[in-house]
Every structure is written in structure tokens, then in C-alpha cells.
Design an enzyme around this catalytic site. Structure first.
Site, PDB file in Angstrom:
ATOM      1  N   SER A  30      -0.799  38.226 -45.447  1.00  0.00           N
ATOM      2  CA  SER A  30      -0.788  36.894 -46.056  1.00  0.00           C
ATOM      3  C   SER A  30      -1.962  36.637 -47.009  1.00  0.00           C
ATOM      4  CB  SER A  30      -0.735  35.816 -44.963  1.00  0.00           C
ATOM      5  OG  SER A  30       0.496  35.900 -44.287  1.00  0.00           O
ATOM      6  N   LYS A  79       2.111  31.612 -32.616  1.00  0.00           N
ATOM      7  CA  LYS A  79       3.226  30.799 -33.120  1.00  0.00           C
ATOM      8  C   LYS A  79       3.825  29.891 -32.046  1.00  0.00           C
ATOM      9  CE  LYS A  79       4.894  33.899 -36.770  1.00  0.00           C
ATOM     10  NZ  LYS A  79       6.102  34.495 -37.348  1.00  0.00           N
ATOM     11  N   ASP A 115      10.091  30.711 -41.250  1.00  0.00           N
ATOM     12  CA  ASP A 115      10.605  32.088 -41.129  1.00  0.00           C
ATOM     13  C   ASP A 115      12.110  32.154 -41.418  1.00  0.00           C
ATOM     14  OD1 ASP A 115       8.267  33.505 -40.590  1.00  0.00           O
ATOM     15  OD2 ASP A 115       8.399  33.171 -38.438  1.00  0.00           O
ATOM     16  N   GLY A 143      14.077  38.338 -29.905  1.00  0.00           N
ATOM     17  CA  GLY A 143      12.695  37.891 -29.831  1.00  0.00           C
ATOM     18  C   GLY A 143      12.447  36.682 -30.734  1.00  0.00           C
TER      19      GLY A 143
HETATM   20  N1  LIG Z   1      10.004  40.416 -42.495  1.00  0.00           N
HETATM   21  C1  LIG Z   1       9.336  39.442 -41.896  1.00  0.00           C
HETATM   22  O1  LIG Z   1       8.857  38.495 -42.507  1.00  0.00           O
HETATM   23  C2  LIG Z   1       9.173  39.483 -40.390  1.00  0.00           C
HETATM   24  C3  LIG Z   1       8.862  38.309 -39.682  1.00  0.00           C
HETATM   25  C4  LIG Z   1       8.736  38.367 -38.286  1.00  0.00           C
HETATM   26  C5  LIG Z   1       8.898  39.586 -37.628  1.00  0.00           C
HETATM   27  N2  LIG Z   1       9.187  40.702 -38.358  1.00  0.00           N
HETATM   28  C6  LIG Z   1       9.402  41.988 -37.659  1.00  0.00           C
HETATM   29  O2  LIG Z   1      10.472  41.808 -36.730  1.00  0.00           O
HETATM   30  C7  LIG Z   1      10.272  42.615 -35.576  1.00  0.00           C
HETATM   31  C8  LIG Z   1      10.424  41.762 -34.316  1.00  0.00           C
HETATM   32  O3  LIG Z   1       9.433  40.748 -34.287  1.00  0.00           O
HETATM   33  P1  LIG Z   1       9.425  39.629 -33.121  1.00  0.00           P
HETATM   34  O4  LIG Z   1       8.268  38.753 -33.407  1.00  0.00           O
HETATM   35  O5  LIG Z   1      10.764  39.024 -32.936  1.00  0.00           O
HETATM   36  O6  LIG Z   1       9.086  40.549 -31.833  1.00  0.00           O
HETATM   37  P2  LIG Z   1       9.413  40.261 -30.300  1.00  0.00           P
HETATM   38  O7  LIG Z   1       9.519  38.800 -30.024  1.00  0.00           O
HETATM   39  O8  LIG Z   1       8.438  41.085 -29.527  1.00  0.00           O
HETATM   40  O9  LIG Z   1      10.902  40.922 -30.104  1.00  0.00           O
HETATM   41  C9  LIG Z   1      11.062  42.310 -30.194  1.00  0.00           C
HETATM   42  C10 LIG Z   1      12.558  42.655 -30.153  1.00  0.00           C
HETATM   43  O10 LIG Z   1      12.693  44.068 -30.343  1.00  0.00           O
HETATM   44  C11 LIG Z   1      13.440  44.618 -29.247  1.00  0.00           C
HETATM   45  N3  LIG Z   1      12.972  45.955 -28.936  1.00  0.00           N
HETATM   46  C12 LIG Z   1      11.689  46.394 -28.886  1.00  0.00           C
HETATM   47  N4  LIG Z   1      11.658  47.691 -28.540  1.00  0.00           N
HETATM   48  C13 LIG Z   1      12.950  48.088 -28.358  1.00  0.00           C
HETATM   49  C14 LIG Z   1      13.574  49.327 -27.981  1.00  0.00           C
HETATM   50  N5  LIG Z   1      12.842  50.427 -27.731  1.00  0.00           N
HETATM   51  N6  LIG Z   1      14.927  49.362 -27.910  1.00  0.00           N
HETATM   52  C15 LIG Z   1      15.681  48.252 -28.174  1.00  0.00           C
HETATM   53  N7  LIG Z   1      15.131  47.055 -28.516  1.00  0.00           N
HETATM   54  C16 LIG Z   1      13.790  46.984 -28.603  1.00  0.00           C
HETATM   55  C17 LIG Z   1      13.189  43.665 -28.100  1.00  0.00           C
HETATM   56  O11 LIG Z   1      14.188  43.822 -27.130  1.00  0.00           O
HETATM   57  P3  LIG Z   1      13.901  43.429 -25.585  1.00  0.00           P
HETATM   58  O12 LIG Z   1      14.123  41.945 -25.478  1.00  0.00           O
HETATM   59  O13 LIG Z   1      14.921  44.236 -24.853  1.00  0.00           O
HETATM   60  O14 LIG Z   1      12.481  43.833 -25.277  1.00  0.00           O
HETATM   61  C18 LIG Z   1      13.244  42.315 -28.826  1.00  0.00           C
HETATM   62  O15 LIG Z   1      14.566  41.941 -29.059  1.00  0.00           O
HETATM   63  C19 LIG Z   1       8.903  43.263 -35.767  1.00  0.00           C
HETATM   64  O16 LIG Z   1       9.100  44.560 -36.274  1.00  0.00           O
HETATM   65  C20 LIG Z   1       8.219  42.410 -36.808  1.00  0.00           C
HETATM   66  O17 LIG Z   1       7.290  43.137 -37.589  1.00  0.00           O
HETATM   67  C21 LIG Z   1       9.350  40.681 -39.712  1.00  0.00           C
END
Ligand SMILES: NC(=O)c1ccc[n+]([C@@H]2O[C@H](COP(=O)([O-])OP(=O)(O)OC[C@H]3O[C@@H](n4cnc5c(N)ncnc54)[C@H](OP(=O)(O)O)[C@@H]3O)[C@@H](O)[C@H]2O)c1
Length: 294
Positions: A30, A79, A115, A143
Site C-alpha cells: 500500500s 481488519k 475489498d 476466509g
Molecule cells: N488481491 C487482493 O487484493 C487480496 C485481498 C485479500 C486477500 N488476498 C489473498 O487471498 C488469499 C486469502 O486471504 P484471506 O484473508 O481470505 O485468508 P484466510 O481468511 O486465512 O482464508 C484462507 C482460505 O484459504 C484456504 N486454504 C488455505 N490453505 C489451504 C489448503 N492447503 N487447501 C485448501 N484450502 C486452503 C482456507 O481454507 P480452510 O478454511 O479450510 O482453512 C481459507 O478458505 C491470500 O492469498 C491473500 O493474499 C488478496
């Protein structure tokens, strides 16, 4: 360059201040992103990374008006806790259950969440012709990011949302949180098992919101064969920019949208509120932020 033009490297006493609070915060793109816009628009202002420990978040947020900050972005792990710490929330923040943008106002701290807006804006910019009502949307993950995107997709008019997560209980919880919004909008919500063969059938949008496919994480293994040829495939992972999912989808001829657009577009409302200019997402901005990914 003269004093206080935002380009000379030092600021006037009137400089507009904003930043990002996280723990850790060093990875955040950011400052690079907002710094680009500050320079582009020659604004007397600064956007700084603020390393704030979780148990000091309230203290840090409360200090913003006294320090003259116009507001901040919030990143992991702040957040969700911030929702209870601000004075007011926008409907988007309340429904997403998290705050990513804080605006300091006359009547206190306003917590917003951009978001979901950022995701929809990235689809609009990256994939001409996608329409929310065209068919079912499949969301991989349950998530924080999934919740923001699910709320935004329902608001955008998606009529069927399929939630697919490794841990089904988490997808069920998300579905329960979304139930009222879905009912209001007439959208059907279903929870399907991970690797369900029927999940992609007839879908017009597939979105990966899991961390699978990210550098250092396992790949996302999914058979795209059941996905209709015209379906749009989006991945919100942006490091690497071309994930295995996007490469596979591109090879099959699907239109694709990468995760950088969401990151860039979610920043626009905050910048506008703090610095008074509506910034644009351009190729030059993308290149600058991508350079920060190393
Ligand atoms: N482009 C953007 O602006 C932006 C914004 C926000 C986030 N992101 C990206 O989005 C991703 C998720 O972020 P978040 O904040 O939502 O994280 P989070 O709340 O920790 O959620 C993670 C998700 O990934 C799943 N997961 C993790 N490891 C896994 C595996 N080995 N097999 C299957 N599912 C798995 C989890 O499933 P379970 O529930 O089964 O653990 C959960 O659904 C990250 O990579 C982050 O960098 C991008």
C-alpha cells in the site's frame, strides 16, 4: 521542487497524512501504491507503514485525530477487530464483518470495507462483458477475502453463489452470515464439498480466494473441464501474478482476471477520502506495484 510539494522528499506542516496499520506491515504494497498516486498528483501528503501490535490497535486508532491523520488502511490481523473499535461503520463493513479503510471525520472514525468493491471493479476493468446475472458464481475459499467478495457478488446481482471450502464448516458459517443479504437479493447460496465434480457445471464465474497457488503455498489443483468455455476465471492471489489456475484457464481459452486489480482498485476510495483526488488504476501504477513484489 519546492517545500511541501510531495515530491521533494520532505513535507510541509500542512501535509495530509494517511497510512496502513498491520502486524507485521513490512510486506504491504500500500505505501508504494498510494505513494505513486501522491507523486502523480503532486499532493503535499504522505502515506506511511505503521507497525501496530494487535493489543495496541485501539490506542493507535484513537490517536489518529490527535496526530492529524486523515485515516488509515488496515491489514492482517486488524481488519476484523477494528469493526468494534471505530465509531461508525459503512453498510459494506458491517456486512463483510471487517474494516480495511478508516476515515477520520468530525464525528469520529468511520470504518469502511472496500475489498468487495475492489474485486468487482477489477472484474469490470479486466473482463469486458461479464455480467453478474449471467450464471452461477463459484467461490473457492471461505476466509476474510471470500466474505468480502461474496457480499459484493450478491450486491452486484449474482443469483446463485456456490461456496466451496476445504473445511466445510467454515463455508457453512459463511453461508449463514450471508443468508439475510442473499434472501433480500433473491440469491441462492449453496455449500459444496471441496473437489466436488458438480461445482463448476454451468458456472459463469470461478474465483479462487484461497491462499493456494501463492508463492510458498501448495498449488491449487482443480479440473476445469466441467467449466463452461465462456466462464470467467479470477484469482485474487497476486504473487505470482500468473497463478497455476490462471495459466490453466488461459490455456483452455477462458477469460481471466488476476489478483492485482483487486488490490489496486480497493485503494481508490480511501485515497479519494483522505487526499481529495479520485485516482486511476493505470498500467504505470500496475508496473510500480508489481516491482514491489520483487
Ligand atoms: N488481491 C487482493 O487484493 C487480496 C485481498 C485479500 C486477500 N488476498 C489473498 O487471498 C488469499 C486469502 O486471504 P484471506 O484473508 O481470505 O485468508 P484466510 O481468511 O486465512 O482464508 C484462507 C482460505 O484459504 C484456504 N486454504 C488455505 N490453505 C489451504 C489448503 N492447503 N487447501 C485448501 N484450502 C486452503 C482456507 O481454507 P480452510 O478454511 O479450510 O482453512 C481459507 O478458505 C491470500 O492469498 C491473500 O493474499 C488478496
Amino acid at each position: 521542487m519546492t517545500d511541501g510539494d510531495g515530491v521533494s522528499g520532505y513535507l510541509s506542516g500542512r501535509a495530509a497524512l494517511a497510512g496502513v496499520m498491520g502486524w507485521p506491515v513490512g510486506h504491504s504494497l500500500s505505501p508504494r501504491l498510494h505513494g505513486f498516486w501522491l507523486r502523480q498528483h503532486r499532493i503535499d501528503g504522505a502515506y506511511v507503514p505503521l507497525a501496530v501490535e494487535p493489543d495496541r490497535l485501539e490506542q493507535a486508532l484513537r490517536a489518529l485525530p490527535a496526530l492529524g491523520f486523515r485515516g488509515v488502511n488496515l491489514t492482517i490481523p486488524h481488519k476484523e477487530p477494528a469493526l468494534a473499535l471505530v465509531d461508525r461503520t459503512t453498510p459494506a463493513a458491517a456486512r463483510i464483518g471487517a474494516v480495511n479503510t478508516v476515515i477520520v471525520g468530525q464525528d469520529g472514525l468511520l470504518g469502511d470495507n472496500t475489498d468487495g468493491y475492489g474485486f468487482i471493479a477489477s472484474l469490470a476493468a479486466g473482463a469486458r462483458g461479464w455480467e453478474a446475472g449471467a450464471g452461477p458464481a463459484v467461490l473457492l475459499g471461505a476466509g476474510g477475502a471470500a466474505r468480502a467478495i461474496a457480499v459484493a457478488l450478491i450486491d452486484a446481482g449474482v443469483l446463485e453463489l456456490r461456496l466451496v471450502n476445504r473445511t466445510p464448516a467454515r463455508a457453512e458459517t459463511l453461508a449463514a452470515q450471508l443468508a439475510d443479504a442473499a434472501r433480500e437479493r433473491g440469491a441462492a447460496l449453496t455449500v459444496l464439498p471441496w473437489q466436488d465434480e458438480d461445482a463448476l457445471a454451468g458456472a459463469s464465474l470461478l474465483v479462487n480466494t484461497t491462499s493456494l497457488g501463492m508463492s510458498g503455498q501448495p498449488p491449487l489443483e482443480i479440473d476445469l473441464a466441467p467449466l463452461p468455455a465462456q466462464a470467467l476465471v479470477a484469482d485474487i492471489v497476486y504473487s505470482p501474478l500468473e497463478t497455476g489456475l490462471l495459466a490453466g484457464a488461459r490455456a483452455r481459452g477462458h477469460p481471466v482476471v488476476d489478483g492485482l486489480g483487486m488490490l489496486l482498485h480497493q485503494a481508490r476510495p480511501g485515497f479519494r477520502a483522505w487526499f481529495g483526488v479520485a485516482p486511476e488504476v493505470t498500467d504505470a501504477l500496475r508496473a510500480t506495484v508489481l516491482a514491489g513484489l520483487g
